[in-house]
Scaffold this active site. Structure first.
Site, PDB file in Angstrom:
ATOM      1  N   ASP A 283       0.863  -1.164   0.000  1.00 37.49           N
ATOM      2  CA  ASP A 283       0.000   0.000   0.000  1.00 37.49           C
ATOM      3  C   ASP A 283       0.914   1.232   0.000  1.00 37.49           C
ATOM      4  O   ASP A 283       2.142   1.123   0.071  1.00 37.49           O
ATOM      5  CB  ASP A 283      -0.960  -0.028   1.204  1.00 37.49           C
ATOM      6  CG  ASP A 283      -2.192   0.827   0.970  1.00 37.49           C
ATOM      7  OD1 ASP A 283      -3.231   0.563   1.581  1.00 37.49           O
ATOM      8  OD2 ASP A 283      -2.107   1.770   0.140  1.00 37.49           O
TER       9      ASP A 283
HETATM   10  C1  GLC Z   1      -4.274   4.416  -0.227  1.00 35.66           C
HETATM   11  C2  GLC Z   1      -5.201   3.271   0.122  1.00 35.66           C
HETATM   12  C3  GLC Z   1      -5.301   2.217  -0.946  1.00 35.66           C
HETATM   13  C4  GLC Z   1      -5.119   2.857  -2.303  1.00 35.66           C
HETATM   14  C5  GLC Z   1      -3.689   3.368  -2.390  1.00 35.66           C
HETATM   15  C6  GLC Z   1      -3.419   4.083  -3.727  1.00 35.66           C
HETATM   16  O1  GLC Z   1      -3.577   4.813   0.902  1.00 35.66           O
HETATM   17  O2  GLC Z   1      -4.985   2.606   1.355  1.00 35.66           O
HETATM   18  O3  GLC Z   1      -6.584   1.587  -0.798  1.00 35.66           O
HETATM   19  O4  GLC Z   1      -5.358   1.904  -3.340  1.00 35.66           O
HETATM   20  O5  GLC Z   1      -3.372   4.232  -1.313  1.00 35.66           O
HETATM   21  O6  GLC Z   1      -4.177   5.244  -3.791  1.00 35.66           O
END
Ligand code: GLC
Length: 751
Positions: A283
Site C-alpha cells: 500500500d
Molecule cells: C491508499 C489506500 C489504498 C489505495 C492506495 C493508492 O492509501 O490505502 O486503498 O489503493 O493508497 O491510492
C-alpha cells in the site's frame, strides 16, 4: 494515427525476435528470457511504482530510459490524461534498453467517471452479478483514460462502523464477501486479461485491515488464526480463485508483524497454500512504514523485510530501488529473491498483453464516459442499493400529484456528497441531486418547497477573520443567517402535507483516514430533525452515509427511513423512483446498524458465549438497531416453516431445506430469502448463525414460491487455526428467513 493502431516496437536484433518479444511463446518462457537479459537496476525498476506528475515529463523520462519504473499511479492533476500516459509509455518502450512497458494503476473502486453507489451500498443489493456489471463498466471507462490496473476490489471484512473504510467493502459477512470479491474480479478482468477494455484487479488490503483497534484507520489488529481463517482470509481466497492478478499488502500491524512484512500471510498462505501467481504491491508507503511500526530500523531493512515477506512492488517510496542493489552486493539479499519478485511482475505484464499493446487509443475517452447504458446501470444500482429500514403505516410510496411536499436538509441539493469518498474521476456536475430527481419526477407544476435547514457539520458557528477567512468557532455567536435558514425549514414543514428530510454525514467522514467516535447525524441535523418532527406531518427521512449509523431517534419518530448510502451520479433519480413508487426498495443490510457506538462491534455472526442470557448492557439491549439482512419493501412476505428432505445427513451427502414464501401484500415485491445455519456443537465454537445462501425472488401480490437450498459439506465446513477444512458430525440448525434475527430453525443431524 492513434497510438493503439501502432504495433509493438519490433526488436530485430540480428534479424530475429527474442523469445520475450514473441507473444506466441509461453508466458513463463518470455519471463525467463527477459529476466535473463535484465540488469539489477532494471529488475529493481520493475519493483517500483512511482507517482505520475502531470508536468514532470523530463524527470519521468530519465527514470523511464533507465528502466526504473515498473508502474505509475497518477497524481491528482494527472488523472484522465491518456495522452500523458502514451507519451511516457513511448519513452519506456522506445527509448529504454529492453522496452518494458509500465502498468498504469488507479483507484477505480466503484466507477471511474460514471460513479456508482459505494461498495457497502452495492453489497446491499445482494446481487453479485450487479457488481460484475458495475466493475465491467468501471473498467471500460478507466481503460479509456489509460488505466491498466485498478486497486480494487477492497474485500476487507468490516465489523466496526467507526472505521471509515467500511464504506469501501462488502460488510460483515464472509460468505457474501466471497461472492462479491469473485464477481468484482470477473467484472474488472473479464475472462481474457488481454482485453483492452478490462483492467487488472487488485484484492486489498491483505489482510485484516478492517479489524483496526478502536476502529481507528491504520491501527493495530490482533486476530487469531481461527478468526483470520474463517472471517478475514476467505474473501481474498475467493478473489484469487476467481483469477485476481494482484494483491495489495495492508497498512495494519497483524499479530505483531505488519501485514506488509508478514511472510506467514503473504507467502505461506497466499502463495504456498493458495498458489497465487500474480504479484503483490504494497500500500502507499507501507514498505517504508515498517520503520514507524517498529519492525525495521531503516529503509534497507524495511525493503529487505517486505521483499522477503512477499511484497513484490513498492508503492511510491523508493527503498527497493535505493537499497536492494547494495544488499544484493553485500549478500544480505539474494538475487533469487529479487528475480522471483520480478518474475511475478513480468508475468502479469505478459498476461495482460502489455508488450503487444502498450498504448491506449486516445480517441476512446471522448465517447467512453457517462454513456446512456452506464447511466442506466448507475440508476439501477442505486435503486437496488438503497435499504428501506422503516415504513410505518405505508407512508411510502408517496403520491406524485396533489401533495404539498417540503424537501428539507443539507443534502437536498448536494452533488459531490453523493459520489462517496473514492469517486475516481467522478465530477459533481454529473450528479443528479435529490432535488433534481424530485423535480424530474414531479414536473414543473409540483408543489415542492426545498430548503437546507442547516449545514452538514458544525460549521454554522463561524467567525470571519480580518483577512476575510471564515473559520469554525463553536463559541462564536449564533449565525443569524443560519438561524433564519433553520426556522424557514420548520415553517416549510408546517405548510406541507408531507416532509422529506435528506440527512446524513459528510462523504469525507467515511473512507480512508475517516474514523468517527459517534455514529449519528452531524452538525445541527439532529436538532433540525427534532424540530421538523415536532411539527407532526408525515415524515420521510432519506439517510446518506458511508457506514451503518446510530439513528435511534429517526427510527422512533420518522414514519419512513430509507438508507441511501452515497448513491452515485444517478442518486437523485433513483431515490425519486423509490420514494414515488416507480421502483420498490429491495436492498438488505450487509452490516448491522448499532443503536449506539457503545455496542460496537455488534455483528450478527458472533459466538453464543456461556451465558447468552447476560448479553445486555445496563443501559441498552445488546441487539442492534437494524440487524444484518434487514430491509423492507412496499409489500409484505410470509414464510412457511422450514422443511428438510431428511432429519439426518451423512458426510458427503446432501439434503434440501425448503420454505414457501408468499407475497401477502397488495404490491409486487422483491424478497431476498436468506439461508442460515448453526453448527450447534463442534471442536471449535461456531457462530450462532452463518449466512450460507440466499435467493432474490420477485413475487406478485398473493403469489407463492417454494424456495429450496441444498445443504452439504460446503455449507457445513469451517477452518481450524491451521487452515484445515473441518466438517464435523452433530446437530445443525437451519433457518430460511428474511433477516439474521428472524425465523425458527429446523434441525438435522450430520452423521
Ligand atoms: C491508499 C489506500 C489504498 C489505495 C492506495 C493508492 O492509501 O490505502 O486503498 O489503493 O493508497 O491510492
Amino acid at each position: 494515427m492513434a497510438m493503439a493502431d501502432q504495433h509493438w516496437h519490433d526488436y530485430n536484433k540480428n534479424g530475429k525476435k527474442d523469445v520475450f518479444e514473441d507473444p506466441a511463446q509461453p508466458v513463463e518462457d518470455r519471463v525467463e528470457d527477459l529476466l535473463s537479459q535484465m540488469t539489477l537496476e532494471e529488475k529493481l525498476g520493475q519493483l517500483s511504482q512511482i507517482v505520475m506528475e502531470a508536468n514532470s515529463d523530463e524527470i519521468h523520462a530519465e527514470h523511464l530510459r533507465r528502466g526504473r519504473v515498473g508502474s505509475f499511479l497518477p497524481a491528482w492533476e494527472a488523472i484522465g490524461k491518456p495522452d500523458l500516459r502514451n507519451r511516457l509509455q513511448r519513452i519506456a518502450v522506445e527509448e529504454s534498453r529492453l522496452g518494458i512497458p509500465f502498468l498504469m494503476g488507479f483507484d477505480a473502486i466503484h466507477g471511474y467517471r460514471t460513479v456508482f453507489p459505494i461498495p457497502l451500498g452495492l453489497s446491499a443489493s445482494w446481487e453479485p452479478e450487479l457488481f460484475n456489471r458495475v466493475q465491467e463498466t468501471t473498467a471500460f471507462e478507466a481503460t479509456a483514460a489509460g488505466i491498466d490496473w485498478s486497486f480494487a476490489p477492497m474485500v476487507d471484512l468490516a465489523r466496526d462502523p467507526r472505521w471509515g473504510r467500511i464504506s469501501e467493502g462488502f460488510g460483515e459477512d464472509p460468505y457474501l464477501g466471497c461472492l462479491y470479491a469473485a464477481a468484482s474480479v470477473k467484472g474488472f478482468q473479464g475472462d481474457d486479461p488481454v482485453d483492452r477494455r478490462r483492467v487488472v484487479s487488485c484484492l486489498k488490503h491483505y489482510v485484516g485491515y478492517g479489524a483496526a483497534e478502536g476502529g481507528r484507520d491504520y491501527n493495530t489488529t490482533d486476530i487469531s488464526e481461527y478468526n483470520l481463517r474463517n472471517n478475514y482470509l476467505p474473501q481474498f481466497r475467493a478473489g484469487v480463485e476467481a483469477g485476481a492478478m494482484t494483491v495489495m499488502a495492508a497498512f495494519n500491524c497483524l499479530n505483531g508483524i505488519p501485514a506488509s512484512g508478514n511472510r506467514h500471510t503473504l507467502t505461506d498462505i497466499l502463495r504456498k497454500e493458495w498458489g497465487f501467481q500474480g504479484f503483490v504491491v504494497s500500500d502507499w508507503a507501507s514498505v517504508l512504514e515498517l520503520i514507524e511500526h517498529g519492525l525495521a530500523d531503516g529503509p534497507a531493512e524495511a525493503a529487505r523485510f517486505a521483499l522477503e515477506a512477499g511484497v513484490d512492488m513498492e508503492m511510491v517510496t523508493s527503498s527497493y530501488i535505493d537499497t536492494l542493489g547494495e544488499q544484493v552486493a553485500s549478500g544480505k539479499v539474494s538475487l533469487e529473491t529479487i528475480d522471483n519478485a520480478v518474475r511475478n511482475v513480468l508475468r502479469i505484464k505478459f498476461r495482460r498483453g502489455l508488450f503487444e499493446n502498450p498504448y491506449v487509443d486516445e480517441r476512446w475517452q471522448e465517447s467512453a464516459f457517462l454513456a446512456p447504458e452506464a447511466l442506466r446501470l448507475a440508476r439501477e444500482a442505486a435503486v437496488k442499493s438503497c435499504v428501506l429500514l422503516k415504513n410505518e403505516g405505508n407512508c411510502l410510496p408517496l403520491k406524485t400529484d396533489g401533495l404539498k411536499i417540503a424537501l428539507i436538509g443539507p443534502l437536498v441539493s448536494e452533488r459531490e456528497e453523493l459520489l462517496g469518498s473514492w469517486a475516481g474521476f467522478g465530477k459533481g456536475r454529473d450528479v443528479v441531486t435529490l432535488e433534481e430527481g424530485f423535480r424530474a419526477k414531479l414536473g414543473l407544476d409540483a408543489c415542492l418547497t426545498v430548503c437546507r435547514g442547516c449545514g452538514l457539520t458544525k460549521g454554522r458557528r463561524t467567525i470571519t477573520r480580518t483577512d476575510g477567512s471564515v473559520v469554525e468557532d463553536p463559541d462564536a455567536p449564533i449565525d443569524e443567517v443560519a438561524e433564519q435558514e433553520f426556522t424557514d425549514a420548520v415553517e416549510a414543514a408546517r405548510n406541507a402535507d408531507v416532509v422529506v428530510l435528506a440527512l446524513g454525514e459528510p462523504r469525507g467522514w467515511s473512507g480512508e483516514n475517516a474514523t468517527r467516535t459517534e455514529l449519528g447525524l452531524t452538525g445541527r441535523q439532529e436538532e433540525l430533525f427534532q424540530a421538523v418532527a415536532s411539527v407532526g406531518k408525515p415524515l420521510v427521512v432519506v439517510l446518506f452515509g458511508g457506514r451503518p449509523m446510530s439513528v435511534v431517534s429517526l427510527q422512533e419518530k420518522a414514519d419512513a427511513l430509507l438508507m441511501a448510502w452515497q448513491p452515485g451520479v444517478q442518486g437523485g433519480h433513483a431515490l425519486a423512483d423509490l420514494l414515488f413508487g416507480d421502483a420498490s426498495p429491495s436492498g438488505k443490510l450487509t452490516a448491522s446498524f448499532p443503536r449506539s457506538v457503545g455496542q460496537v462491534p455488534v455483528h450478527y455472526n458472533g459466538f453464543n458465549t456461556g451465558r447468552p442470557q447476560y448479553r445486555d448492557y445496563r443501559d441498552s439491549t445488546h441487539l442492534p438497531l437494524y440487524p444484518f439482512g434487514h430491509g423492507l419493501t412496499y409489500t409484505t412476505f410470509e414464510y412457511s416453516p422450514v422443511e428438510l428432505s431428511s432429519p439426518s445427513l451423512s458426510r458427503g451427502g446432501k439434503l434440501t431445506a425448503s420454505c414457501t414464501v408468499t407475497n401477502s401484500g397488495d404490491r409486487p415485491g422483491t424478497e431476498i430469502v436468506q439461508l442460515y445455519i448453526r453448527d450447534v456443537a463442534a471442536s471449535r465454537v461456531r457462530p450462532i448463525r452463518e449466512l450460507k445462501g440466499f435467493a432474490k425472488i420477485e413475487l406478485m401480490p398473493g403469489e407463492s414460491r417454494r424456495v429450496s437450498f441444498e445443504i452439504g459439506d460446503e455449507q457445513l465446513r469451517f477452518f481450524d487455526e491451521n487452515g484445515n477444512e473441518l466438517v464435523e458430525p452433530g446437530v445443525f440448525h437451519v433457518w430460511i428467513c428474511k433477516d439474521s434475527a428472524s425465523g425458527k430453525p429446523a434441525v438435522f443431524e450430520l452423521q
